[in-house]
Scaffold this motif. Structure first.
Motif, PDB file in Angstrom:
ATOM      1  N   SER A 194       0.794  -1.225   0.000  1.00  0.00           N
ATOM      2  CA  SER A 194       0.000   0.000   0.000  1.00  0.00           C
ATOM      3  C   SER A 194       0.832   1.283   0.000  1.00  0.00           C
ATOM      4  CB  SER A 194      -0.929  -0.010   1.211  1.00  0.00           C
ATOM      5  OG  SER A 194      -0.176  -0.285   2.379  1.00  0.00           O
ATOM      6  N   SER A 195       2.123   1.205   0.329  1.00  0.00           N
ATOM      7  CA  SER A 195       3.002   2.379   0.297  1.00  0.00           C
ATOM      8  C   SER A 195       4.451   1.921   0.452  1.00  0.00           C
ATOM      9  CB  SER A 195       2.669   3.351   1.442  1.00  0.00           C
ATOM     10  OG  SER A 195       2.999   2.757   2.692  1.00  0.00           O
ATOM     11  N   ALA A 196       5.382   2.806   0.150  1.00  0.00           N
ATOM     12  CA  ALA A 196       6.792   2.490   0.414  1.00  0.00           C
ATOM     13  C   ALA A 196       7.039   2.383   1.916  1.00  0.00           C
ATOM     14  CB  ALA A 196       7.692   3.555  -0.193  1.00  0.00           C
ATOM     15  N   THR A 197       6.292   3.159   2.690  1.00  0.00           N
ATOM     16  CA  THR A 197       6.420   3.080   4.146  1.00  0.00           C
ATOM     17  C   THR A 197       6.092   1.662   4.627  1.00  0.00           C
ATOM     18  OG1 THR A 197       5.795   5.396   4.269  1.00  0.00           O
ATOM     19  CG2 THR A 197       5.603   4.122   6.301  1.00  0.00           C
ATOM     20  N   ALA A 198       5.009   1.093   4.083  1.00  0.00           N
ATOM     21  CA  ALA A 198       4.637  -0.292   4.423  1.00  0.00           C
ATOM     22  C   ALA A 198       5.734  -1.258   3.959  1.00  0.00           C
ATOM     23  CB  ALA A 198       3.301  -0.653   3.785  1.00  0.00           C
ATOM     24  N   ALA A 199       6.288  -1.010   2.775  1.00  0.00           N
ATOM     25  CA  ALA A 199       7.350  -1.887   2.252  1.00  0.00           C
ATOM     26  C   ALA A 199       8.583  -1.839   3.155  1.00  0.00           C
ATOM     27  CB  ALA A 199       7.712  -1.479   0.828  1.00  0.00           C
ATOM     28  N   LEU A 200       8.926  -0.639   3.648  1.00  0.00           N
ATOM     29  CA  LEU A 200      10.071  -0.514   4.559  1.00  0.00           C
ATOM     30  C   LEU A 200       9.788  -1.253   5.873  1.00  0.00           C
ATOM     31  CD1 LEU A 200      10.916   3.259   3.937  1.00  0.00           C
ATOM     32  CD2 LEU A 200      12.476   1.347   3.500  1.00  0.00           C
ATOM     33  N   HIS A 201       8.572  -1.118   6.376  1.00  0.00           N
ATOM     34  CA  HIS A 201       8.199  -1.801   7.622  1.00  0.00           C
ATOM     35  C   HIS A 201       8.312  -3.317   7.453  1.00  0.00           C
ATOM     36  CE1 HIS A 201       4.878  -2.476  10.919  1.00  0.00           C
ATOM     37  NE2 HIS A 201       6.041  -2.938  11.264  1.00  0.00           N
TER      38      HIS A 201
ATOM     39  N   ILE B  51      19.320  12.853   5.625  1.00  0.00           N
ATOM     40  CA  ILE B  51      18.722  13.635   4.526  1.00  0.00           C
ATOM     41  C   ILE B  51      17.785  12.709   3.764  1.00  0.00           C
ATOM     42  CG2 ILE B  51      19.184  14.984   2.425  1.00  0.00           C
ATOM     43  CD1 ILE B  51      19.951  16.480   4.932  1.00  0.00           C
ATOM     44  N   SER B  52      16.619  12.486   4.350  1.00  0.00           N
ATOM     45  CA  SER B  52      15.612  11.630   3.742  1.00  0.00           C
ATOM     46  C   SER B  52      14.264  11.973   4.344  1.00  0.00           C
ATOM     47  CB  SER B  52      15.922  10.154   4.007  1.00  0.00           C
ATOM     48  OG  SER B  52      14.989   9.319   3.321  1.00  0.00           O
ATOM     49  N   PHE B  53      13.228  11.353   3.768  1.00  0.00           N
ATOM     50  CA  PHE B  53      11.907  11.462   4.363  1.00  0.00           C
ATOM     51  C   PHE B  53      11.882  10.621   5.647  1.00  0.00           C
ATOM     52  CE2 PHE B  53       7.271  10.293   4.309  1.00  0.00           C
ATOM     53  CZ  PHE B  53       6.842  11.547   4.693  1.00  0.00           C
ATOM     54  N   VAL B  54      11.092  11.046   6.605  1.00  0.00           N
ATOM     55  CA  VAL B  54      11.072  10.397   7.927  1.00  0.00           C
ATOM     56  C   VAL B  54      10.800   8.890   7.875  1.00  0.00           C
ATOM     57  CG1 VAL B  54      10.501  12.472   9.246  1.00  0.00           C
ATOM     58  CG2 VAL B  54       8.647  11.109   8.254  1.00  0.00           C
ATOM     59  N   ALA B  55      10.119   8.435   6.804  1.00  0.00           N
ATOM     60  CA  ALA B  55       9.775   7.006   6.697  1.00  0.00           C
ATOM     61  C   ALA B  55      11.010   6.106   6.712  1.00  0.00           C
ATOM     62  CB  ALA B  55       8.965   6.753   5.421  1.00  0.00           C
ATOM     63  N   SER B  56      12.151   6.621   6.202  1.00  0.00           N
ATOM     64  CA  SER B  56      13.381   5.803   6.166  1.00  0.00           C
ATOM     65  C   SER B  56      13.829   5.406   7.565  1.00  0.00           C
ATOM     66  CB  SER B  56      14.526   6.564   5.486  1.00  0.00           C
ATOM     67  OG  SER B  56      14.133   7.091   4.255  1.00  0.00           O
ATOM     68  N   ALA B  57      13.509   6.215   8.551  1.00  0.00           N
ATOM     69  CA  ALA B  57      13.885   5.932   9.940  1.00  0.00           C
ATOM     70  C   ALA B  57      12.726   5.325  10.732  1.00  0.00           C
ATOM     71  CB  ALA B  57      14.349   7.227  10.621  1.00  0.00           C
TER      72      ALA B  57
ATOM     73  N   ALA C 190      14.920   3.093  -2.278  1.00  0.00           N
ATOM     74  CA  ALA C 190      15.014   3.596  -3.655  1.00  0.00           C
ATOM     75  C   ALA C 190      13.687   4.237  -4.059  1.00  0.00           C
ATOM     76  CB  ALA C 190      15.389   2.452  -4.594  1.00  0.00           C
ATOM     77  N   SER C 191      13.017   4.846  -3.069  1.00  0.00           N
ATOM     78  CA  SER C 191      11.746   5.527  -3.343  1.00  0.00           C
ATOM     79  C   SER C 191      11.875   6.514  -4.500  1.00  0.00           C
ATOM     80  CB  SER C 191      11.284   6.281  -2.093  1.00  0.00           C
ATOM     81  OG  SER C 191      10.915   5.364  -1.098  1.00  0.00           O
ATOM     82  N   HIS C 192      13.083   7.137  -4.618  1.00  0.00           N
ATOM     83  CA  HIS C 192      13.298   8.140  -5.667  1.00  0.00           C
ATOM     84  C   HIS C 192      13.876   7.536  -6.940  1.00  0.00           C
ATOM     85  CE1 HIS C 192      14.147  11.314  -2.256  1.00  0.00           C
ATOM     86  NE2 HIS C 192      12.962  10.750  -2.154  1.00  0.00           N
TER      87      HIS C 192
ATOM     88  N   GLY D  55      -1.138   6.095  -7.183  1.00  0.00           N
ATOM     89  CA  GLY D  55      -1.925   6.860  -6.190  1.00  0.00           C
ATOM     90  C   GLY D  55      -1.162   6.839  -4.881  1.00  0.00           C
ATOM     91  N   GLU D  56      -1.395   5.825  -4.075  1.00  0.00           N
ATOM     92  CA  GLU D  56      -0.494   5.449  -2.984  1.00  0.00           C
ATOM     93  C   GLU D  56       0.006   4.068  -3.367  1.00  0.00           C
ATOM     94  OE1 GLU D  56       0.465   7.081  -0.257  1.00  0.00           O
ATOM     95  OE2 GLU D  56      -1.055   8.634   0.032  1.00  0.00           O
ATOM     96  N   GLY D  57       1.209   3.733  -2.979  1.00  0.00           N
ATOM     97  CA  GLY D  57       1.681   2.381  -3.266  1.00  0.00           C
ATOM     98  C   GLY D  57       3.185   2.286  -3.176  1.00  0.00           C
ATOM     99  N   GLY D  58       3.649   1.048  -3.084  1.00  0.00           N
ATOM    100  CA  GLY D  58       5.084   0.797  -3.033  1.00  0.00           C
ATOM    101  C   GLY D  58       5.344  -0.663  -3.291  1.00  0.00           C
TER     102      GLY D  58
HETATM  103  C1  LIG Z   1       8.271   9.120  -0.523  1.00  0.00           C
HETATM  104  C2  LIG Z   1       9.321   8.457   0.295  1.00  0.00           C
HETATM  105  C3  LIG Z   1       9.041   7.415   1.196  1.00  0.00           C
HETATM  106  C4  LIG Z   1       7.646   6.996   1.544  1.00  0.00           C
HETATM  107  O1  LIG Z   1       6.908   6.652   0.448  1.00  0.00           O
HETATM  108  P1  LIG Z   1       5.325   6.401   0.599  1.00  0.00           P
HETATM  109  O2  LIG Z   1       5.034   5.567  -0.632  1.00  0.00           O
HETATM  110  O3  LIG Z   1       4.685   7.737   0.561  1.00  0.00           O
HETATM  111  O4  LIG Z   1       5.105   5.663   1.848  1.00  0.00           O
HETATM  112  C5  LIG Z   1      10.085   6.803   1.836  1.00  0.00           C
HETATM  113  N1  LIG Z   1      11.355   7.205   1.642  1.00  0.00           N
HETATM  114  C6  LIG Z   1      11.661   8.222   0.809  1.00  0.00           C
HETATM  115  C7  LIG Z   1      13.088   8.607   0.630  1.00  0.00           C
HETATM  116  C8  LIG Z   1      10.648   8.888   0.127  1.00  0.00           C
HETATM  117  O5  LIG Z   1      10.942   9.924  -0.658  1.00  0.00           O
END
Ligand SMILES: *Cc1c(COP(=O)(O)O)cnc(C)c1O
Length: 386
Positions: free
Chosen positions: A52-59, A78-84, A158-160, A193-196
Motif C-alpha cells: 500500500s506504500s513504500a512506508t509499508a514496504a520498509l516496515h 537527509i531523507s523522508f522520515v519514513a526511512s527511519a 530507492a523511493s526516488h 496513487g499510494e503504493g510501493g
Molecule cells: C516518498 C518516500 C518514502 C515513503 O513513500 P510512501 O510511498 O509515501 O510511503 C520513503 N522514503 C523516501 C526517501 C521517500 O521519498
C-alpha cells in the motif's frame, strides 16, 4: 504555482483503471501479481511484493530481516522520515550516518568510521538503509563490502530511484542489497496513487513479506501447524497487517510502467536544460550522473553558494515561492524532528547534513513541465541568486 513535482496521467492510464473498475476484482485479483511480474522483469529482481506504500514496504522489510527491540537501524538524515520510522515500528533504535556534501547521499567514509566505533562498543547495526537521494544511487559496492565485513543487512530506500542505474544495472536488481523499496506516490517517478513495492532475490524474505502483508495468514498446507480442516481453511501464524495494494492501483502502476522510459528521458532532458541555464550563476547543480550511477531525476536540487550570493537561503526560498515557483526542500535532517529530538538526538549530530539542509532548494522537474515554465523558473532563480 509551478509545483516541484506532479504526476502524468494519460488516457492509457485512465483506460487501465476503468477496465479494472468494470472487472470482477477491485482487490486480491490478477492485477497485483501481474504488476509484480512486470516489476521483476523491468528491474531484474526475482521477487516483488507490492504493498500500500513504500512506508509499508520498509516496515515489512525490517520485520522480514528480523529487526526487533534492542537492534539498531542506521540510515541517512537527509531523507523522508519514513526511512527511519520503519525501525521504530519494530521497536528498534535508529541512528544516522552523515552525508556527502555534494550529493546528500550517505557518506561511505562516515559509515566506515561509525562502524569501527560501534564494533568497539558492541552496538553494530542489524540493518542499514541507504537512501538514493533524488534518484542517484549510493555507492552500493562499498556498502555491500561493509555489510559483509560487519554483518548487517541492507535495505535500499530507492523511493526516488525507479529507473535509475548503478554500474549499468537497474536499481532494484538487489545485487548489493537484501531488499530494495520503491514508492509509487504521485510525486515520484511512476504512480499508483499510494503504493510501493519491496523487491528481493531471496525467496524466504519475499514469502515472509507477502505473509505479513496479509495479516500473517497462510493458505499453504505445508506451512500450517496441522493439515487443513477443509477447503475453507487458513491459518494465522503471526501478527501481520493489511498492507495490500488494490487491483485498481496495480492496473495504474502497470500502465505507468509502460511509460517509464518516456518519463526518464523527459526528466533527463529537462535536467540538461537546467544544467546549461544555471551554469553561470552561484549555485551548484545536482550530481545526477557519474562514473557508476545515472539518476532517475526524481529531484533536481540545487545548492546555493551562499558565500557568493547576496541573499540568504531562507529569503531565496521565500522569494521563489512568492513568485509562483513551487520549490521544495529535501530534506529537514530527520533527527531534528521533535519526535527524534525527544529520543535524545541533538543538533550537530550530522554536520554535513545540516549544511546541506541550509543550502538545498528543489526546483520544479516533472515530465509535463513545459519549456516556458522551465524558462520562468530559470529567470526567477537567476534574478534571486546573484
Ligand atoms: C516518498 C518516500 C518514502 C515513503 O513513500 P510512501 O510511498 O509515501 O510511503 C520513503 N522514503 C523516501 C526517501 C521517500 O521519498
Amino acid at each position: 504555482m509551478i509545483p516541484y513535482g506532479r504526476q502524468d496521467i494519460d488516457q492509457q492510464d485512465i483506460d487501465a483503471v476503468v477496465a479494472t473498475l468494470r472487472s470482477d476484482w477491485l482487490t486480491q485479483g490478477p492485477a497485483v501479481p501481474r504488476f509484480e511480474t512486470l516489476l521483476c522483469e523491468r528491474f531484474r529482481s526475482r521477487h516483488a511484493v507490492a504493498v500500500s506504500s513504500a512506508t509499508a514496504a520498509l516496515h515489512l522489510s525490517c520485520l522480514a530481516l528480523g529487526l526487533a527491540p534492542g537492534d539498531y537501524l542506521w540510515t541517512s538524515p537527509i531523507s523522508f522520515v519514513a526511512s527511519a520510522n520503519c525501525a521504530r515500528y519494530c521497536g528498534a533504535e535508529v541512528d544516522f550516518v552523515d552525508v556527502e556534501p555534494s550529493t546528500g547521499n550517505l557518506c561511505i567514509a562516515a559509515l566506515q568510521t561509525k562502524l569501527e566505533t560501534a564494533e568497539r562498543e558492541g552496538r553494530l547495526p542489524k540493518v542499514v538503509v541507504p537512501v538514493h537521494l533524488g534518484g542517484l544511487s549510493c555507492d552500493m559496492t562499498a556498502i555491500k563490502a561493509l555489510a559483509d565485513q560487519y554483518d548487517f543487512s541492507v535495505i535500499e530506500d530507492a523511493s526516488h530511484a525507479v529507473g535509475s542505474e548503478h554500474l549499468g544495472d537497474p536499481v532494484g536488481n538487489c545485487r548489493h542489497s537484501d531488499i530494495t523499496v520503491f514508492s509509487f506516490h504521485p510525486v515520484k517517478i511512476i504512480t499508483t496513487g499510494e503504493g510501493g513495492v519491496a523487491l528481493t532475490n531471496d525467496k524466504t524474505l519475499a514469502s515472509r513479506m507477502s505473509r505479513l502483508r496479509e495479516h500473517g495468514i497462510t493458505r499453504e498446507p505445508a506451512e500450517m501447524t496441522h493439515s487443513p480442516d477443509g477447503d475453507w481453511y487458513y491459518q494465522q501464524l503471526e501478527l501481520g497487517f493489511n498492507y495490500r495494494m488494490t487491483d485498481i492501483q496495480a492496473a495504474l502502476g502497470a500502465s505507468q510502467l509502460q511509460r517509464l522510459e518516456h518519463f526518464l528521458s523527459r526528466r533527463r532532458e529537462l535536467a540538461e536544460f537546467y544544467d546549461d541555464y544555471l551554469k553561470d550563476i552561484p549555485v551548484h547543480c545536482p550530481v545526477w550522473r557519474n562514473d557508476v550511477s545515472l539518476s532517475s531525476l526524481h529531484l533536481y536540487a540545487i545548492r546555493l553558494q551562499l558565500d557568493r550570493i547576496a541573499t540568504t537561503h531562507t529569503d531565496a526560498f521565500t522569494a521563489l515561492r512568492s513568485r509562483g515557483i513551487g520549490v521544495g526542500l529535501h530534506y529537514i535532517p530527520i533527527y531534528l524532528q521533535p519526535y527524534y529530538r525527544a529520543l535524545g538526538f541533538e543538533s550537530r549530530h550530522c554536520p554535513n547534513a545540516e549544511v546541506y539542509y541550509g543550502e538545498a532548494i528543489t526546483l520544479p522537474l516533472f515530465p509535463l513541465l513545459t519549456a516556458s515554465q522551465q524558462k520562468e523558473v530559470v529567470r526567477e532563480i537567476c534574478d534571486i541568486a546573484k
